[in-house]
Design a protein around this motif. Sequence first.
Motif, short mmCIF file in Angstrom:
data_model
loop_
_atom_site.label_atom_id
_atom_site.label_comp_id
_atom_site.label_asym_id
_atom_site.label_seq_id
_atom_site.Cartn_x
_atom_site.Cartn_y
_atom_site.Cartn_z
N PRO A 88 0.83 -1.22 0.00
CA PRO A 88 0.00 0.00 0.00
C PRO A 88 0.86 1.26 0.00
CG PRO A 88 -0.79 -1.56 1.64
CD PRO A 88 0.50 -2.11 1.13
N GLY A 89 1.94 1.25 0.80
CA GLY A 89 2.80 2.42 0.86
C GLY A 89 3.41 2.74 -0.50
N ALA A 90 3.91 1.69 -1.17
CA ALA A 90 4.51 1.87 -2.49
C ALA A 90 3.47 2.40 -3.47
CB ALA A 90 5.09 0.54 -2.98
N THR A 91 2.23 1.85 -3.37
CA THR A 91 1.18 2.25 -4.30
C THR A 91 0.83 3.73 -4.15
OG1 THR A 91 0.30 0.03 -4.06
CG2 THR A 91 -1.12 1.65 -5.09
N VAL A 92 0.72 4.18 -2.90
CA VAL A 92 0.36 5.59 -2.68
C VAL A 92 1.42 6.51 -3.30
CG1 VAL A 92 0.15 7.36 -0.91
CG2 VAL A 92 -1.01 5.16 -0.62
N LEU A 93 2.69 6.22 -3.04
CA LEU A 93 3.75 7.08 -3.59
C LEU A 93 3.74 7.02 -5.12
CD1 LEU A 93 6.73 6.46 -1.18
CD2 LEU A 93 5.12 8.35 -1.22
N ALA A 94 3.45 5.82 -5.67
CA ALA A 94 3.39 5.70 -7.13
C ALA A 94 2.27 6.55 -7.70
CB ALA A 94 3.20 4.23 -7.52
N VAL A 95 1.11 6.57 -7.01
CA VAL A 95 0.00 7.40 -7.49
C VAL A 95 0.38 8.87 -7.45
CG1 VAL A 95 -2.35 8.16 -6.97
CG2 VAL A 95 -1.80 5.73 -6.91
#
Lengths: 291, 293
Positions: free
Chosen positions: B242-249
């Motif tokens: 989830p953390g990686a996904t948020v930064l990617a967004v």
Amino acid sequence: MSAAALRLANRESRGVCITLMLLAFAFLAVFLVLPLVAVFAEALRQGWSAYLDALKEPETLSAVWLTLGIAALVLPFNIAFGVAAAWAIAKFDFRGKSLLTTLIDLPFAVSPVVAGLLFILIFGAQGWFGPWLSEHDVRIIFAAPGMAIATLFISVPYVARELIPLMQAQGREEEEAAVSLGASGWQMFRRVTLPNIKWGLLYGVILANARAMGEFGAVSVVSGHIRGETNTLPLHVEILYNEYNAVGAFAAASVLALLAIVTLIAKTIVEWRMRHEQQTLAAALPAEKTA
Amino acid sequence: MSRTQHNVLPGFRLSLGYAVTYLSLLVLIPLGALIAKSMSLTAGEFWQIATGERALAAYRVTFGAALLAAVVNAVFGFIVAWVLVRYPFPGKRFVDALVDLPFALPTAVAGITLATLYAGTGWIGRFLEPLGVKVAFTPLGIVVALIFIGLPFVVRTLQPVIEDFEPEVEEAAATLGASRMQTLVRVLLPQLLPAWLTGFALAFARSVGEYGSVIFIAGNMPMVSEITPLLIVSKLEQYDLPGATVLAVVMLVISFVLLLAINLLQWFAATRHSGRAAVEPAITLPRTAEVAV
């Protein structure tokens, strides 16, 4: 003012001219020439035999093969997509054309790391197909297929972007003539379209290939870094470098630097050929081109 | 222009169908997966991750270094483009081809080479170290790597525009008594500005997402020299999806905004010179094509 005086007025003074040239050359020397020379200097630091030994390491060789294999797999898809997309966009009018063009450009704008993450979200253990894949014992992430898919993603735009402006400039008269004279679709493509776009296509393939073989970020995220198995050459460079094996790392890097040099030379030759062909074309059809 | 129904050429459905399917499978659906994953978090959670202390520091490093590198490239890119177009010198074709090196050289190779050059014992680092300037393994190293990566973008967007300048315009300015500096600032610069800004934006956009060349020279200290893409990777390595996904967004949204800005700039440039563009033959030289983000 005389013509000579005008030409003089149109130039910077000698001092400015020399300063600008010195600045430009110094900048290029420090930022481009020096790194390129340093790759080979570092690789050969302990002599030729150490260099050749480093290249003959089985793990380096397997990285070379994996890199070549992924590129060989990815390029045909790229060519087919690029030609199809350019054909639809350049020769036909339809709604949503600019949306499609933007979509083709999108992989350029996405960070390589994010590109890798996208496929982890789909094929990874916690991803959409993760449970199904592990049930059927299919490995995509942390294996070669995932690396090939990530490479497909980042190399989407290259061929299409070269071909679209080229095919738009060529118009559709030649193909229309071929079709009205009774050529089948395949005949028209092979005899008329392909000869017209061959240099542009080659140019796009050269760029796509350089990117595919050199990609680091996207492939790194999905590779899992398994030595001798899921290491492409750029990833192997990283591993060797992090192990303080400078000669090994720079030997592997020198292979990639050679690839870059070959790419630049091939690109320059193809650019020259294309310009040459455009000039002969423009000379043959002066009235039509300016209309 | 004839409309689609009058177009006799074959293969429209096949080619469009193939292209759309290919892009959907490879680009649209994966992006959808990213958005869907980020939607599984509440807005509060999303905001908390996106504005975490370490994330904010990473944005600062990433955008600060990218901005600085793009500014340096804008200045020197202009000088290089000007020299390449205007001044005759031997080996010009070689220098011109060399400008594309950062496009062709794999980023990992650039990364380890720059790190070695700028380390304390390296060819460049050994001259900077006595002056108290540390480049490798500091934020300054990130800027150096991003200058390398972004260099061709400015040169390649400016070059065709400078080539297109008509000498008559400059001659007219000179005839009317303008000094060389006045001609440059009042006549040439306004024509150059859209392309200049485009090149700047392209270099900046590319630098923001860059990973391979930066991680080797950056030192990667959290809060100091850690770039956002690296933070995404380290979250992935800790199985913090989830953390990686948020930064990617967050990065994706920023890329879109930049892409939009670039397209607006190009649209602006096209309409400004629409009178001239209509007369010119529609032959596009291929060299600028790969430049777009």
